[in-house]
Design a protein around this motif. Sequence first.
Motif, PDB file in Angstrom:
ATOM      1  N   ARG A   1      42.497  43.239   9.547  1.00  0.00           N
ATOM      2  CA  ARG A   1      41.090  43.289   9.173  1.00  0.00           C
ATOM      3  C   ARG A   1      40.685  42.048   8.367  1.00  0.00           C
ATOM      4  O   ARG A   1      39.630  41.451   8.602  1.00  0.00           O
ATOM      5  CB  ARG A   1      40.812  44.554   8.362  1.00  0.00           C
ATOM      6  N   GLN A   2      41.552  41.645   7.436  1.00  0.00           N
ATOM      7  CA  GLN A   2      41.247  40.450   6.641  1.00  0.00           C
ATOM      8  C   GLN A   2      41.195  39.201   7.515  1.00  0.00           C
ATOM      9  O   GLN A   2      40.353  38.324   7.294  1.00  0.00           O
ATOM     10  CB  GLN A   2      42.303  40.293   5.547  1.00  0.00           C
ATOM     11  N   LYS A   3      42.102  39.152   8.499  1.00  0.00           N
ATOM     12  CA  LYS A   3      42.106  38.013   9.404  1.00  0.00           C
ATOM     13  C   LYS A   3      40.820  37.964  10.225  1.00  0.00           C
ATOM     14  O   LYS A   3      40.223  36.894  10.409  1.00  0.00           O
ATOM     15  CB  LYS A   3      43.326  38.104  10.333  1.00  0.00           C
ATOM     16  N   GLU A   4      40.381  39.130  10.709  1.00  0.00           N
ATOM     17  CA  GLU A   4      39.138  39.189  11.487  1.00  0.00           C
ATOM     18  C   GLU A   4      37.939  38.837  10.621  1.00  0.00           C
ATOM     19  O   GLU A   4      37.030  38.128  11.055  1.00  0.00           O
ATOM     20  CB  GLU A   4      38.971  40.585  12.088  1.00  0.00           C
ATOM     21  N   GLU A   5      37.944  39.343   9.386  1.00  0.00           N
ATOM     22  CA  GLU A   5      36.832  39.041   8.484  1.00  0.00           C
ATOM     23  C   GLU A   5      36.791  37.559   8.146  1.00  0.00           C
ATOM     24  O   GLU A   5      35.713  36.962   8.064  1.00  0.00           O
ATOM     25  CB  GLU A   5      36.958  39.880   7.206  1.00  0.00           C
ATOM     26  N   ALA A   6      37.991  36.958   7.944  1.00  0.00           N
ATOM     27  CA  ALA A   6      38.044  35.535   7.642  1.00  0.00           C
ATOM     28  C   ALA A   6      37.545  34.716   8.839  1.00  0.00           C
ATOM     29  O   ALA A   6      36.836  33.713   8.673  1.00  0.00           O
ATOM     30  CB  ALA A   6      39.473  35.129   7.289  1.00  0.00           C
ATOM     31  N   LYS A   7      37.899  35.175  10.043  1.00  0.00           N
ATOM     32  CA  LYS A   7      37.446  34.477  11.249  1.00  0.00           C
ATOM     33  C   LYS A   7      35.925  34.563  11.369  1.00  0.00           C
ATOM     34  O   LYS A   7      35.257  33.560  11.649  1.00  0.00           O
ATOM     35  CB  LYS A   7      38.109  35.094  12.482  1.00  0.00           C
ATOM     36  N   LYS A   8      35.383  35.754  11.141  1.00  0.00           N
ATOM     37  CA  LYS A   8      33.935  35.926  11.206  1.00  0.00           C
ATOM     38  C   LYS A   8      33.226  35.067  10.157  1.00  0.00           C
ATOM     39  O   LYS A   8      32.171  34.494  10.409  1.00  0.00           O
ATOM     40  CB  LYS A   8      33.568  37.393  11.012  1.00  0.00           C
ATOM     41  N   LYS A   9      33.850  34.990   8.974  1.00  0.00           N
ATOM     42  CA  LYS A   9      33.252  34.196   7.906  1.00  0.00           C
ATOM     43  C   LYS A   9      33.226  32.721   8.279  1.00  0.00           C
ATOM     44  O   LYS A   9      32.222  32.028   8.062  1.00  0.00           O
ATOM     45  CB  LYS A   9      34.036  34.407   6.614  1.00  0.00           C
ATOM     46  N   ARG A  10      34.355  32.251   8.860  1.00  0.00           N
ATOM     47  CA  ARG A  10      34.399  30.848   9.278  1.00  0.00           C
ATOM     48  C   ARG A  10      33.360  30.559  10.356  1.00  0.00           C
ATOM     49  O   ARG A  10      32.680  29.540  10.325  1.00  0.00           O
ATOM     50  CB  ARG A  10      35.799  30.500   9.788  1.00  0.00           C
TER      51      ARG A  10
END
Length: 826
Positions: free
Chosen positions: A716-725
Motif C-alpha cells: 500500500r505504501q509503495k502504491e501510495e508513493a507511486k501515486k504521489k510521484r
Amino acid sequence: MSQPPWAQPTGSTHEPQLKIYNSLTRSKVPFIPIQPEKISWYACGPTVYDDAHLGHARNYVSTDIIRRILRDYFHFNIKFIMNTTDVDDKIILRGRQRHLYDEYKKEHRYIDAEVRRDVRHAWVYYIEKYLKRIGPKTLLEPGTFDDVVEQAYGDILAGGSLEPGTKPGDKEAKVKMHLATARSTAKALMQDPKLLTPHEFYNRVADPMYLVLDEKLGTTIKGDDYAVFTKLTKEYETRFFQDMHDLNVLDPDEIVRVTEHGKEIAEFVKKIVDNDLGYLTSDGSVYFDIKAFEAAGFNYARLEPWNRHNQDLQADGEGALSQQSSSVKRSDADFALWKASKPGEPSWASEWGQGRPGWHIECSAMASGKLGNQMDIHSGGVDLAFPHHDNELAQSEAFWADGTRKQWVNYFIHMGHLSIAGSKMSKSLKNFTTIREALHVRKEWTSRSLRIVFLLGTWKDGIEITDEMVLEGRGWEDRVDNFFINAVENSKNATTTTNQKGALEDVLQETEARVRAALLDSFNTPAAMSAISTLINAYNSTKKIDTTPEDHISTARFVTRMVNIFGLNGDTPADSTTIGWKGIEIPDAAKEYVYPLARMRDELRQAAIAKSITAEKVQKIVSSSPDQEDVPTSGRPRPSYARALSEFSRSALEVASPSESGDLNKQILALCDRVRDVDLWQLDIYLEDRENAPALVRPVTEGLKAVRREREDKIRQKEEAKKKREQEALEKLQKGRLSPADMFKPPHSNDFSAWDPDGLPTTARDGTPLTASKVKRLKKDWELQRKAHERYLSATQNGAAGPAGTTASPAPAAGGTATERDPSFS
C-alpha cells in the motif's frame, strides 16, 4: 539498612546457588527457606470493588511465573496463601455508593425532568469539588463545557504538568479522569432523552451521582447491614478469579478474607496493645505506636525508610474515610489498627466498641494465623511496600514481640508497575484496560502474549506499554510457534537412536546451562528467554544433514518443558512428554478435509511448476482425492472446511475443461495461491509451501497475521508513493500549461503595463520603465516557464498531461492561450 543478626535467614536449601532480590535488603541474597525444600508464601490479593486491569495482570502473572519456577524448575513444595480484601475504605465507599444509586434508580425508572435536574446539580458539585481551576463563578452549561475545559485545563490535556517544571504523573492523570467524568455527564445531559435508554444515561452520569448521594445519604446505612458491601465484593471476587483463570494463573492453595476473620483480627490487635505497642484513642480507635516500637529495639519502615514521613502515602494508607484530624494520635505517623466505625460504615463488636479493622492489620493477622510467626516469602505490587508492607511488618513483629524474635518475613518480593503514558495503571485513576476487555472484547492480548511480555521484562522493574514491547513479544511467540511446527514435523520419524554426535548437542547443553544460571539469578526470565531464542536460531540455521533424531527430539522437549514451566501452555504439566504448545495444529474437525486438500494441491502445484500439467492429469489427481461430499467419519460435518475442498476440486476441473483457454500451468498455480491465501486463510489455516517437500499445514498465528499486515502495508505504501510521484509530476507538468507570452499579463499578473513581442514586461504598472536588473530577473522566470510550456505541449501531443486518470486536452491553436482554451484554469 542492615538487618540485626536474628533477622537473617538460617538453614539449608537444595538450591544453594539460588538468589532472590529481597526488598528488605534491596539486594540479591541467597534463598534459604525456613524448612528445606518447603516454602511458605503469603501474597497480597486484590481489593475487590472493581474489575481487575492489566496492571493487576502484571502483578499476579509475574507472581505466578516465579511460583511456577520455584515449584516446577527448582522443585520446591510451596504453601501459597492469598487474601482478598473485602473490607476497606474503598470497598465501603463504593459499596455504599452503588447501593444508594441502585435505590435511586428504582425510584426513578424514567429519565424525567427531576432526574435531569438532580444530575445537573451533581455535575456542578463534582466539578467544584475536583476541578479547582474552574472557578465557582464560572457559568457551567453542558453545551459550552468543552470550551471551559480547554481554557482551564488545555495545558494538562496537551501533556503539561500542574506544577511548572515537573514531569506529569498521577496527579495529572487524576485530573484527566475527573475531566473525562465531567465531560461524559455533560454529553449525557445534552443528548436527546429519546436517544438514550435509562440504563445508558445512568451509566454515563454515575460518578457525580455517586458523590452526591453518598454525601447526602451515606450515613443512613446501618453498621450491621453487611449485604450492602458483600454484594459488591462477592461479585468482583468471582470476576477476579475468572480473570486469573483466563490468564492461566494458578489458584492459591488457600484464600483468606477479612470478613471471615474479624474475631482473630480483633484478638491480634489486643495483643499488640497488651505488648504496649498500640494505644486506644478518645474516639474508640486503636493506633500503632511507632515511637514505642522503635524504643523496644525494632526498626520501622525497613522496606522504604525514605518514605516514612511521606504524608500523602500515609494518608492513602489510612483510607479516604479515616479520621482526618491527627489530634487523637500520639504521632502523625501512627496508623490505625482498629477503626471506630462511623455512621454508614460496617462494624463489628470489640472490647473498644463497634469498629472495623485497619487496612494493614488484616494481612498481618491472617498471614500470622495461617503461617505462624515466620514465613519465607511475602509478595505484592511495588506500591504496597510503603506503607502497607512496612506497617504489616511492624505490626507482626509487635504481635510476636513477647516470644523469640524472628524475622516475620524473610523475603519481600515486589512486582514492578505496568504503566501507560508515564502513570501507573490504577483503579482510582481509571486509566486502565480491564483484563476481560483486553482478552475478550478488544482482543489485543491473549493469555500467552501478555505473559510473554512480562517474561521479557524483569519482574521487579516497571514495564511501559509501547509498540516496541508488543512487537518484541509477538516476535518471540512467532519464533517459538515456527520452531514447534518444524520440530514436530522433523521429529515424527526421529524414533531411532544413533551413536553419532548431533550438531545441536553442545548448543543444547550450553542453553540449558544459560537458562539455569538465569533463573538462579533472581528469576532472570529475560536472559532465559534470550537463551531459548538463541537455541531456536541455532536449530533453524543447522542443516538437516548435520542433525540426528536426538537433536530434534531433545531440543523440542527442552523448549517445551520451559514454556510449560513459564505457564505459556495452558494447564499442561511441566513434565509433559508431548512436544510443542497448544495452537500449533489445526482443529481436529478440519483435518479430514484440509489434509486431502493439501495433498491434492501439492500434486497439482508441483506438476504446474514443472510445466507438465494437462487436463488429463488434473482429472486424475482430483478424482483420486476422497469424495468431499460424503459425511465425515467423525460425524461432525464442517461445511466451511468441506466447501473449501469441494470448491478447490471443482475450480481445478473447470480451468482444465476444453472450453477454457490460456496457460493451464499458470491457471493452476493461481488457483493454488488463492486457496492458500484466501480460502483457507479465512478459516485460520495456512499452507506453508516448502522447497522439495509437501506444504506444511498450520494454523494462522498472530505472527503470520503480522507478516501479512506488514507485507500489505508495504504494498500500500509503495502504491501510495507511486501515486504521489505521479501526482507531483502531473502538477509540475500542469504548471507549463500557461504560455510564457501570457504569464506577466492580466489576469495572471497586474504588475506591468507594457510588454515586448515575447510577452516580457518592459514597463511597470505606473508606466515607469523597468530597470535592467529587474528585466534580467523576469527574463529568468520567463525562460523557466518557456521550458515548462514546451514540456507540456510535448506531453499533450502524447495524451499524457490531463488530470490523473484522464488524457489531456489538445494543444492550443496558434495564437491561443491556455486560459482561452480552458476557462476554469487560473
